[in-house]
Structures are given as C-alpha cells and as structure tokens.
Scaffold this motif. Sequence first.
Motif, PDB file in Angstrom:
ATOM      1  N   VAL A   1     -18.051 -46.278  -2.046  1.00 22.75           N
ATOM      2  CA  VAL A   1     -18.144 -46.967  -0.755  1.00 22.75           C
ATOM      3  C   VAL A   1     -19.338 -46.433   0.038  1.00 22.75           C
ATOM      4  N   HIS A   2     -19.753 -47.204   0.956  1.00 19.62           N
ATOM      5  CA  HIS A   2     -20.893 -46.913   1.849  1.00 19.62           C
ATOM      6  C   HIS A   2     -21.998 -46.063   1.215  1.00 19.62           C
ATOM      7  N   LEU A   3     -22.518 -46.557   0.109  1.00 20.03           N
ATOM      8  CA  LEU A   3     -23.636 -45.865  -0.552  1.00 20.03           C
ATOM      9  C   LEU A   3     -24.859 -45.928   0.368  1.00 20.03           C
TER      10      LEU A   3
ATOM     11  N   CYS B   1     -22.422 -41.315  12.173  1.00 27.35           N
ATOM     12  CA  CYS B   1     -21.467 -41.812  11.190  1.00 27.35           C
ATOM     13  C   CYS B   1     -21.709 -41.009   9.922  1.00 27.35           C
ATOM     14  N   SER B   2     -20.751 -41.070   9.018  1.00 25.31           N
ATOM     15  CA  SER B   2     -20.916 -40.351   7.760  1.00 25.31           C
ATOM     16  C   SER B   2     -20.628 -41.275   6.596  1.00 25.31           C
ATOM     17  N   PRO B   3     -21.559 -41.295   5.613  1.00 26.50           N
ATOM     18  CA  PRO B   3     -22.818 -40.581   5.589  1.00 26.50           C
ATOM     19  C   PRO B   3     -23.701 -40.984   6.776  1.00 26.50           C
TER      20      PRO B   3
ATOM     21  N   THR C   1     -18.778 -53.011   6.249  1.00 26.29           N
ATOM     22  CA  THR C   1     -19.349 -52.434   7.482  1.00 26.29           C
ATOM     23  C   THR C   1     -18.950 -50.992   7.773  1.00 26.29           C
ATOM     24  N   ASP C   2     -17.791 -50.553   7.262  1.00 24.95           N
ATOM     25  CA  ASP C   2     -17.249 -49.255   7.679  1.00 24.95           C
ATOM     26  C   ASP C   2     -17.073 -49.233   9.197  1.00 24.95           C
ATOM     27  N   HIS C   3     -16.623 -50.369   9.740  1.00 29.83           N
ATOM     28  CA  HIS C   3     -16.383 -50.459  11.182  1.00 29.83           C
ATOM     29  C   HIS C   3     -15.374 -49.382  11.594  1.00 29.83           C
TER      30      HIS C   3
ATOM     31  N   CYS D   1     -14.407 -44.230  -3.335  1.00 28.62           N
ATOM     32  CA  CYS D   1     -14.578 -42.849  -2.876  1.00 28.62           C
ATOM     33  C   CYS D   1     -15.662 -42.706  -1.818  1.00 28.62           C
ATOM     34  N   HIS D   2     -15.350 -41.880  -0.825  1.00 27.41           N
ATOM     35  CA  HIS D   2     -16.358 -41.388   0.114  1.00 27.41           C
ATOM     36  C   HIS D   2     -16.962 -40.149  -0.541  1.00 27.41           C
ATOM     37  N   CYS D   3     -18.196 -40.298  -0.995  1.00 27.08           N
ATOM     38  CA  CYS D   3     -18.839 -39.248  -1.781  1.00 27.08           C
ATOM     39  C   CYS D   3     -19.797 -38.412  -0.941  1.00 27.08           C
TER      40      CYS D   3
ATOM     41  N   PHE E   1      -7.444 -48.246  -3.800  1.00 32.34           N
ATOM     42  CA  PHE E   1      -7.123 -46.960  -3.186  1.00 32.34           C
ATOM     43  C   PHE E   1      -8.422 -46.264  -2.808  1.00 32.34           C
ATOM     44  N   LYS E   2      -8.313 -45.294  -1.921  1.00 30.73           N
ATOM     45  CA  LYS E   2      -9.527 -44.579  -1.543  1.00 30.73           C
ATOM     46  C   LYS E   2      -9.256 -43.094  -1.512  1.00 30.73           C
ATOM     47  N   VAL E   3     -10.249 -42.347  -1.932  1.00 35.05           N
ATOM     48  CA  VAL E   3     -10.165 -40.897  -1.785  1.00 35.05           C
ATOM     49  C   VAL E   3     -11.422 -40.411  -1.067  1.00 35.05           C
ATOM     50  N   TYR E   4     -11.280 -39.271  -0.452  1.00 29.46           N
ATOM     51  CA  TYR E   4     -12.397 -38.641   0.245  1.00 29.46           C
ATOM     52  C   TYR E   4     -12.716 -37.325  -0.470  1.00 29.46           C
ATOM     53  N   MET E   5     -14.006 -37.090  -0.699  1.00 27.76           N
ATOM     54  CA  MET E   5     -14.420 -35.796  -1.238  1.00 27.76           C
ATOM     55  C   MET E   5     -14.783 -34.841  -0.105  1.00 27.76           C
TER      56      MET E   5
HETATM   57 ZN    ZN Z   1     -16.137 -42.880   4.285  1.00 30.08          ZN
END
Ligand code: ZN
Length: 457
Positions: free
Chosen positions: A236-238, A285-287, A312-314, A180-182, A148-152
Amino acid sequence: MSKILLKGGTVVSSKGMKKADVLISGEKIVAVGKHIHTDASTVNVSGKLLFPGFIDAHTHFDLEVSDTVTADDFSSGTKSAIAGGVTTVVDFATQNKGEKLSDALNNWHVKAFANSSCDYAFHMAISDWREDVRAELEGMFEQGVTSFKVYMIYDAMELNDREIYELMVELKKYGGIVGCHCENSGIIGKLREESVARGDVSPENHPKTRPDYAEAEAVRRFLTIAQAAQAPVIIVHLSTTEGYLEVMRARQRGVKVFAETCPQYLLLDDSVYDKPFDEASKYICSPPLRKAEDQKVLWTALKSNNLNTIATDHCSFTVEQKRAGKDDFTRIPNGMPGVETRAILMYTYGVRKKRISIQQMCAYLSENPAKLYGMYPKKGAIKVGSDADIVIFEPRGNSTITAASCHSACGYNPFEGVRTEGSINRVYLRGNLVYSNGEIVLENHGKYVSRKKPVLQ
Ligand code: ZN
Ligand code: URP
Ligand code: ZN
C-alpha cells in the motif's frame, strides 16, 4: 421501480471508450447500448464521460490513533467521497492489541452504519496475531472481509516477520490477500529518537528520519516473506523509486505482488516540510512525501501498468490536532485528506498531461480495486447487472481546489489553490442521484458491501 436513461454520453472502461446510453432500473444497470427504447425518464449526458463509480480502497475514517481520532468520521468522510465521485470506500477496520477481530469488525460496522453517504467495505488491519485470531479468519471471509493489512511500523500495530508469514500462509487457505505498510521500524524509530535528542524537532525532520531506503528495505522484506509463503500480497501507499524497484525485482522472481500509490506521492514533494509549522504539519503523513524524481518514476510505473491501484490513504486531522507536535514532530498525527480530490487530480495531472490514459484512470480508480478487492463486476464496471454506481464527468471547464468547497471536517486541503480541469457533474449510487452540480443531494444512503475473494490478475 424507478428507471433512468442516461443518454448520449461516452462510457469509459479499462478497455476503451464507447458512445452508449445506459439504462438504470432500481439499483442496477439493465442495458448499455445505442437506441434503447424505454419509458424511463431521460437525462441528457451528451458530451460527458461516464465512469464506473470510483473506489477508494484506502481510507481511515473514525480511526483512533496518536491519542486522538481522525477529523473525518464516516459521515463527513463519505460525503467528501461522493463529492469526489467515490461510490465505494474500503476502510481499515483496525484491531487494537488484545482485541478480537469480530469486535474490531463490529466496531467499524457501528461507525459506518447509517452514517455513510457512499457504499463501504472493510479490510481488517491485524495488530495482534494470536491463535484465537487465526481461528477467526474464516469468519471474516464469511462476513465479506477478504483483504487484510499489516504494519511493519507503529508500536501499536507492528507485526514481526514470523507473524506476517503465519498470517499469509493462513490466508492462502481462504483465498485472501494481505497488504502492508512497509517501513523499517528499527531504523526509523532510532532516527526519530536521535533527531529529537539533538533538538531537531521541526516537521522538516519527518522525511529525514523516514528515508527511502527504509521503505525499500521493508518492501523487500515483506516480499521475501510473501515469496516464502507463496502468497499474493499488496504494497500500500508505495512512495519511492527504491521501493518500486523492489516490487519489480520480486515480480521477476515470481512473487505475486500488487502495488498501490496515492496522489500525494505523485504530485507533492518534501519541500513542503520546510514551511512554517501549521503549513508543514498538514503534509505530515507516513510514508512522507518524497522527491520529484520519485514522482516521475511512479508516473512511469502507472503508464506501463506496473502499479495496480491509486488510492488516497485519507486520514485527516485538523490543524489544531496537528499542533500536538508543535515542539516535537514525532507527535504530529500522521495523515491527510484525499478522498474528494483524487479523481479530479488524476484527470487533470494524469490524463490531461498524458501521463496516463483515460482508460488507465478508469482502471486505477475503479476497475482494478473492484477486482483486487472482490467486488467486480458488482462494482467497478458499467455493465448489465452491475450496481448503477456512475460518475457523470464533464471534461470541459476548469476549477480550483479549496478546502471551503470540500467536505472534509479537517478544514484544510493539501491541494489548496491547485488548478483542475473538468468536473464531477453528477454521481449515482445504486441508481440514486447522490451528488449533482456541486451539491450533495442524498445523504446516508450507503450500504455495506460484503466482498468476495480477490481476483488476482
Ligand atoms: Zn500505512
Ligand atoms: O500517515 C498516514 N498514512 N496515516 C494513515 C495510516 C497509514 O499509515 O496508512
Ligand atoms: Zn493508511
């Protein structure tokens, strides 16, 4: 049942490399070894490396966001994937506010079904945590969604700390994991508002208003919530040194945390935002892209096995779509393509530059995501019984990345003109040759992968 013998190649795994022939029968690998006697049709792969099909566990295809929809849907996105040696993507089925998870999942099945040229699975991004959503979680696992994923951050999707805690506690019952997108939404939201109010509206303000400490604070907070919930989690995407240090600190206090980074954070830096709008906006893109120093730290983290996956966060948009933010960078849709070039970039700038070993490349692009996302050893391995998802990689020769030779519908490539070494020669998806010598030879053959629980090693 059709049989193929891949003869004379070198099989790569996270543990090493060995010369071995691989026998495929139908969709499966049925033998790996030397001197396999068979009547199968033989393909000479001597001099080539055989990787288990790559897995990109972070794509956004056909995602409605920022009043538009990503340029790549499952049709173009998964063609781009197989041309890059990716035989499985894990895309983010995304719940809109007010929506049921089952409806979100169904939407993603409709988007992907019969349109996918590689296999696909889904994470579920939860944007609206409610009692009826809690009650739906068990059903998600039954349908093969175990991450699962959450966004902050992002108004449409952000969960608060309490909601994230509750979700983590609930997922532990089923053996699931949450990514998580932190980024700290309060700080970033205000910095962006202030920037626009001052008239600082060009893309160079994007990284300035998303500082590294805003990632690090959110990483620390997310990992503190994980500590309280005693739940395993993924960042994710650190993208930053500071965020990475928080991951290492959390591990020291016993938090089970996995971490993903992406090629753009390893190879590109924030100087691109100083270019004219149409160039700079390609990299929004974010981050955001960070500093050379952050890249160095992330490479060192990969070398020492302190990160777990490279995805990749494509999330692609055309130059025209990006122009929505011509007069206000906060309106530029966030994201860039990447699924097609990840493997060749990691081979060229990781393996050949000795920043990671070839075994680590296999781990980060294939084996680790297969384990972490409950697909191993069906995916992520060249073993008897595994799906015959195999990348035949030619280590000799070199090439140059161009958008024209790639398959993304966004029309540009953030690595345009970058020199690469080696090439993806052939790709097999469950025993079917789908890509050969620069051509997609079989389309829309992808199937849904119903996943098991994550293996948390
Ligand atoms: Zn993200
Ligand atoms: O800019 C990005 N990364 N867009 C995709 C959505 C996300 O935040 O992962
Ligand atoms: Zn993403």
